[in-house]
Design a protein around this motif. Structure first.
Motif, short mmCIF file in Angstrom:
data_model
loop_
_atom_site.label_atom_id
_atom_site.label_comp_id
_atom_site.label_asym_id
_atom_site.label_seq_id
_atom_site.Cartn_x
_atom_site.Cartn_y
_atom_site.Cartn_z
N GLU A 166 -72.54 75.64 119.21
CA GLU A 166 -71.98 74.33 119.56
C GLU A 166 -73.05 73.25 119.51
OE1 GLU A 166 -70.00 74.77 123.34
OE2 GLU A 166 -68.64 76.30 122.53
N LEU A 167 -74.24 73.56 119.97
CA LEU A 167 -75.34 72.60 119.95
C LEU A 167 -75.71 72.24 118.51
CD1 LEU A 167 -77.44 71.06 121.69
CD2 LEU A 167 -78.90 73.07 121.48
N VAL A 168 -75.80 73.23 117.67
CA VAL A 168 -76.16 72.99 116.26
C VAL A 168 -75.06 72.21 115.55
CG1 VAL A 168 -76.58 74.16 114.06
CG2 VAL A 168 -77.74 74.94 116.12
N ALA A 169 -73.81 72.56 115.79
CA ALA A 169 -72.69 71.87 115.15
C ALA A 169 -72.55 70.42 115.63
CB ALA A 169 -71.39 72.62 115.40
N ALA A 170 -73.04 70.14 116.82
CA ALA A 170 -72.91 68.80 117.38
C ALA A 170 -73.75 67.77 116.62
CB ALA A 170 -73.30 68.79 118.86
N ALA A 171 -74.88 68.16 116.04
CA ALA A 171 -75.78 67.19 115.41
C ALA A 171 -75.09 66.38 114.32
CB ALA A 171 -77.04 67.87 114.89
N HIS B 253 -72.15 58.00 115.69
CA HIS B 253 -73.10 57.10 116.34
C HIS B 253 -74.28 56.78 115.42
CE1 HIS B 253 -71.16 57.95 120.20
NE2 HIS B 253 -71.22 59.23 119.89
N GLU B 254 -74.97 55.69 115.77
CA GLU B 254 -76.25 55.40 115.12
C GLU B 254 -77.22 56.52 115.48
OE1 GLU B 254 -76.92 52.86 113.01
OE2 GLU B 254 -74.77 52.48 113.18
N PRO B 255 -78.24 56.75 114.66
CA PRO B 255 -79.12 57.90 114.88
C PRO B 255 -79.74 58.02 116.27
CG PRO B 255 -79.49 57.04 112.70
CD PRO B 255 -78.55 56.08 113.39
N ALA C 127 -82.48 61.36 110.22
CA ALA C 127 -81.55 60.23 110.17
C ALA C 127 -82.16 59.01 110.87
CB ALA C 127 -80.21 60.61 110.81
N GLY C 128 -82.83 59.22 111.98
CA GLY C 128 -83.46 58.12 112.70
C GLY C 128 -84.64 57.54 111.94
#
Length: 186
Positions: A68-73, A80-82, A133-134
């Motif tokens: 779930e944590l990995v899929a959330a990225a 959202h913005e980075p 991304a940031g």
């Protein structure tokens, strides 16, 4: 040959068991299987058909949290913005770390070492995706990589359990603020 598909009710029971175990672990690493079965609303037999022992259940909680944590990225970056996506992801990481602490405290060292080793690369990859991304957007520093950020975050594990809820998020905010480019708009 793949395993047969689970019946929908069996899959729901398995999910309820994992969610009940996750909630119980957030409260204490000293959780008993009969308590988890009660919380999940299933009998002992159902629990043991899905998870033959405590270690199997705890490992599944850990694996699902990592997935779930990995899929959330990427999902957060789509919304959202980075920098804001990274902030939300780090909040999830705090929740994950709290459960991880309970799982690891409840498992034998050899069992948890394998779990941690298997989860490190996917988590680092998800964080790298957010950091990239940031950097591309010009809002995050270019001189820090995911491995370095995870090293900083790892120090949060030194917090005592009773300090976690009041201290982990403020410290994670310090890490996030340190990742921002100094000349970027806040």
């Amino acid at each position: 040959m793949s395993a047969p598909a689970r019946r929908p009710d069996a899959a729901r029971n398995r999910t309820r068991i994992v969610e009940a175990a996750r909630a119980a672990l957030a409260e204490s690493p000293h959780v008993h299987l009969n308590e988890i079965a009660k919380r999940a609303g299933v009998g002992q037999g159902t629990l043991y058909r899905n998870f033959p022992n405590r270690e199997a259940l705890l490992a599944e909680v850990y694996r699902r949290d990592v997935e779930e944590l990995v899929a959330a990225a990427p999902a957060l970056l789509a919304e959202h913005e980075p920098v804001e996506a990274l902030r939300h992801w780090l909040d999830r990481l705090i929740d994950y770390a709290e459960i991880k602490r309970g799982v690891l405290a409840a498992l034998e060292p050899t069992a948890w070492q394998d779990l941690v080793a298997d989860s490190h690369n996917p988590i680092e990859g998800a964080l790298a995706h957010l950091l990239d991304a940031g950097r591309t957007a010009g809002s995050l520093r270019t001189d820090v990589d995911a491995h370095g950020v995870l090293l900083l975050i790892a120090y949060l594990s030194r917090l005592e359990r009773n300090e976690w809820r009041t201290t982990a998020r403020p410290l994670m905010n310090v890490i996030l603020d340190g990742l921002r480019r100094q000349d970027a708009d806040r």
